[in-house]
Design a protein around this motif. Structure first.
Motif, PDB file in Angstrom:
ATOM      1  N   ARG A  37       6.783   6.635   3.493  1.00  0.00           N
ATOM      2  CA  ARG A  37       6.287   5.975   2.431  1.00  0.00           C
ATOM      3  C   ARG A  37       5.965   4.577   2.453  1.00  0.00           C
ATOM      4  O   ARG A  37       5.993   3.790   3.714  1.00  0.00           O
ATOM      5  N   LEU A  92       3.614   3.734  -1.602  1.00  0.00           N
ATOM      6  CA  LEU A  92       2.523   5.166  -1.942  1.00  0.00           C
ATOM      7  C   LEU A  92       3.060   5.872  -0.263  1.00  0.00           C
ATOM      8  O   LEU A  92       3.499   5.223   0.332  1.00  0.00           O
ATOM      9  N   GLY A 116      -2.025   9.385   1.011  1.00  0.00           N
ATOM     10  CA  GLY A 116      -0.780   9.249   0.286  1.00  0.00           C
ATOM     11  C   GLY A 116      -0.877   9.413  -1.189  1.00  0.00           C
ATOM     12  O   GLY A 116      -2.412   9.245  -2.035  1.00  0.00           O
ATOM     13  N   GLN A 118       0.739   7.989  -4.853  1.00  0.00           N
ATOM     14  CA  GLN A 118       1.436   6.236  -5.323  1.00  0.00           C
ATOM     15  C   GLN A 118       2.651   6.580  -6.479  1.00  0.00           C
ATOM     16  O   GLN A 118       2.121   7.950  -7.303  1.00  0.00           O
TER      17      GLN A 118
END
Length: 123
Positions: A37, A92, A116, A118
């Protein structure tokens, strides 16, 4: 291999989300897989990983006991089950894969990345 991450969204603190990472081209049985992340202004960090043979998992200290990679998921899709979410989990989230069995926490060890998804956790 091509990876597709999904499942992110907006959730209240204490809630849960399940992220999915779908693979095409080759199954996850030939890769070790990691979840990472990245929050704004911060470096990409390791969250969780599972070995190619599915026997080993690894978690960052910040998510241990709250996040899980189910070991019985299908070979073409891996999941990240996120429970007891906190605002600091907002970022993300990316899935990544690498040839070989071992899990590494360095993003540079993973040549294959999905886009990614979110995750936003409100307080």
């Amino acid at each position: 291999v091509q990876l597709q991450a999904s499942g992110g969204g907006l959730v209240q603190a204490g809630g849960s989300l399940r992220l999915s990472c779908a693979a095409s081209g080759r199954t996850f049985g030939t890769y070790a897989m990691g979840w990472f992340r990245q929050a704004p202004g911060k470096e990409r960090e390791f969250v969780a990983g599972i070995s190619k043979d599915g026997r080993s998992t690894s978690y960052a200290a910040s998510v241990k006991g709250r996040f899980t990679i189910p070991r019985d998921s299908a070979e073409l899709t891996k999941y990240l089950q996120m429970n007891s979410l906190k605002p600091e989990d907002s970022a993300l989230y990316y899935c990544a894969a690498r040839d070989g069995n071992a899990i590494f926490q360095s993003p540079s060890r993973y040549p294959y990345w999905g886009q990614g998804t979110q995750v936003t956790v409100s307080s």
